[in-house]
Design a protein around this motif. Structure first.
Motif, PDB file in Angstrom:
ATOM      1  N   LEU A  14     -12.287  39.199  10.656  1.00 26.77           N
ATOM      2  CA  LEU A  14     -10.905  39.013  10.210  1.00 26.77           C
ATOM      3  C   LEU A  14     -10.120  38.338  11.324  1.00 26.77           C
ATOM      4  CD1 LEU A  14      -8.492  39.528   8.260  1.00 26.77           C
ATOM      5  CD2 LEU A  14      -8.192  41.740   9.414  1.00 26.77           C
ATOM      6  N   ILE A  15      -9.446  37.244  10.978  1.00 27.17           N
ATOM      7  CA  ILE A  15      -8.539  36.580  11.909  1.00 27.17           C
ATOM      8  C   ILE A  15      -7.147  36.622  11.295  1.00 27.17           C
ATOM      9  CG2 ILE A  15      -7.946  34.456  13.149  1.00 27.17           C
ATOM     10  CD1 ILE A  15     -10.884  33.596  12.859  1.00 27.17           C
ATOM     11  N   THR A  16      -6.223  37.327  11.939  1.00 30.00           N
ATOM     12  CA  THR A  16      -4.834  37.316  11.475  1.00 30.00           C
ATOM     13  C   THR A  16      -4.098  36.176  12.190  1.00 30.00           C
ATOM     14  OG1 THR A  16      -3.937  38.789  13.171  1.00 30.00           O
ATOM     15  CG2 THR A  16      -4.930  39.819  11.214  1.00 30.00           C
ATOM     16  N   GLY A  17      -3.075  35.645  11.520  1.00 31.36           N
ATOM     17  CA  GLY A  17      -2.394  34.474  12.088  1.00 31.36           C
ATOM     18  C   GLY A  17      -3.316  33.271  12.110  1.00 31.36           C
ATOM     19  N   ALA A  18      -4.200  33.191  11.115  1.00 33.06           N
ATOM     20  CA  ALA A  18      -5.277  32.200  11.144  1.00 33.06           C
ATOM     21  C   ALA A  18      -4.821  30.776  10.851  1.00 33.06           C
ATOM     22  CB  ALA A  18      -6.374  32.589  10.151  1.00 33.06           C
ATOM     23  N   ALA A  19      -3.607  30.602  10.337  1.00 31.18           N
ATOM     24  CA  ALA A  19      -3.079  29.254  10.123  1.00 31.18           C
ATOM     25  C   ALA A  19      -2.190  28.816  11.277  1.00 31.18           C
ATOM     26  CB  ALA A  19      -2.305  29.170   8.810  1.00 31.18           C
ATOM     27  N   GLY A  20      -2.137  29.645  12.302  1.00 38.25           N
ATOM     28  CA  GLY A  20      -1.374  29.306  13.493  1.00 38.25           C
ATOM     29  C   GLY A  20      -2.236  28.615  14.529  1.00 38.25           C
ATOM     30  N   PHE A  21      -1.709  28.497  15.717  1.00 37.76           N
ATOM     31  CA  PHE A  21      -2.322  27.736  16.806  1.00 37.76           C
ATOM     32  C   PHE A  21      -3.681  28.317  17.228  1.00 37.76           C
ATOM     33  CE2 PHE A  21      -1.641  26.830  21.635  1.00 37.76           C
ATOM     34  CZ  PHE A  21      -2.639  25.861  21.635  1.00 37.76           C
ATOM     35  N   ILE A  22      -3.662  29.507  17.784  1.00 36.94           N
ATOM     36  CA  ILE A  22      -4.891  30.082  18.328  1.00 36.94           C
ATOM     37  C   ILE A  22      -5.802  30.576  17.212  1.00 36.94           C
ATOM     38  CG2 ILE A  22      -5.818  31.926  19.803  1.00 36.94           C
ATOM     39  CD1 ILE A  22      -3.207  31.624  21.482  1.00 36.94           C
TER      40      ILE A  22
END
Length: 336
Positions: A14-22
């Motif tokens: 799971l990657i949260t903030g996955a549409a962001g930079f990092i």
């Protein structure tokens, strides 16, 4: 490039903030190196909603995930029902928590704490229940204007963002003490720059902002005294390296992620001009952030190297050189 011996294939991530930079860079790292990994990309994506400072409430942008082949879910980490559904639907092996209100100028303290602190604890509970490794984004902002080199345990946040990240770290230590067999690693990012940061708008790094000023034919605008304003700038590929190394820590905890070297904003502008073949005279403007500004950051990397086996590979000049083609592409496709 693979950064350790862990095989993430057939693991659920799971990657949260996955549409962001990092987050988006992490998503593509797994896709390119572990094509059989089951990557769940969670992001609330952007809308027209703004904070009282006029900045967007979310920097997540679909263009950061163009080409991504995993599962994309639009959702807010503050939505406890969503988190419960995810916890039932999937069995996570790794959670990379990058979602946050990352704008340091946001004044809405209530929403900052709810999003950055309370939602993190709910995700941490999921990680523990799933026996999943938790790697989360802390921040060098926890140090405020503390003297260099900034060292874990010597924090003095000067804004609510830095405070919220310090509270995340405190929660982590509490859970580490209660759950010694679970892996929890907080990464205190210093000044990160590189591809996929463009959609952070005004909060994107000065590297891309100066680059586009120069490509427009303008002199880079720096705050007065920028030759004496020093920061620890770290290239995105090294930040991804740190996240992957954090999946197999010798010891759970909170660690700095920087180069361990302080460089000036003037050095950024000069390096960009060299790489772009220009020779403009720098324009200096008053600094409006006196009193809430970090004038010298330099990460103490001793414990990070010892317990994560991490060391930055990119000097500032190397990172900027690697970034130049993307800065030019963005200028032609998004700025002109």
């Amino acid at each position: 490039m693979k950064y350790n011996d862990i095989d993430f294939n057939n693991k659920t991530i799971l990657i949260t903030g996955a549409a962001g930079f990092i987050g988006s860079n992490l998503a593509f790292y797994f896709q390119e190196n572990f094509p059989d990994a089951n990557v769940i990309a969670l992001d609330c994506f952007r809308s027209g909603q703004t904070f009282s400072n006029g900045n967007l409430k979310s920097f997540g942008h679909f263009k950061n995930l163009i080409g991504f082949k995993g599962t994309v879910i639009s959702g807010d980490i503050n939505d406890t029902d969503l988190l419960k559904r995810l916890a039932i639907q999937y069995s996570f092996d790794y959670i990379f928590h990058q979602a946050a209100i990352s704008d340091t100028t946001v004044n809405e303290q209530d929403l900052m704490i709810k999003t950055n602190v309370n939602a993190y604890e709910e995700l941490l509970k999921i990680a523990i229940n799933h026996n999943a490794n938790m790697v989360y984004a802390s921040s060098g902002a926890t140090y405020g204007d503390a003297s260099s080199p900034q060292t874990v345990g010597n924090e003095a946040p000067s804004n609510v963002y830095g405070f919220s990240k310090l509270m995340m770290d405190n929660i982590s230590y509490s859970y580490i003490n209660k759950n010694p067999n679970i892996s929890i690693v907080g990464l205190r990012y210093f000044n990160v720059y590189g591809p996929r940061e463009f959609y952070k708008n005004k909060t994107a790094s000065t590297v891309v902002q100066f680059g586009h000023q120069i490509l427009k034919g303008n002199a880079p605008k720096l705050f007065e005294g920028s030759d004496k304003i020093l920061r620890d700038f770290i290239y995105i590929e090294d930040v991804i390296q740190a996240n992957i190394k954090a999946c197999a820590p010798k010891k759970s905890g909170v660690y700095n992620v920087g180069t361990g070297k302080a460089r000036s904003f003037q050095a950024i502008a000069d390096t960009l001009q060299k790489e772009l073949g220009t020779n403009f005279q720098t324009e200096y403007i008053p600094n409006p952030y006196i009193g809430q500004y970090q004038f010298h950051t330099e990460a103490n990397m001793k414990e990070t190297k010892k317990n994560l086996d991490f060391e930055a590979r990119f000097e500032l000049e190397d990172g900027i050189k690697a970034y130049i083609p993307e800065i030019k592409r963005l200028f032609n496709d998004e700025v002109k």
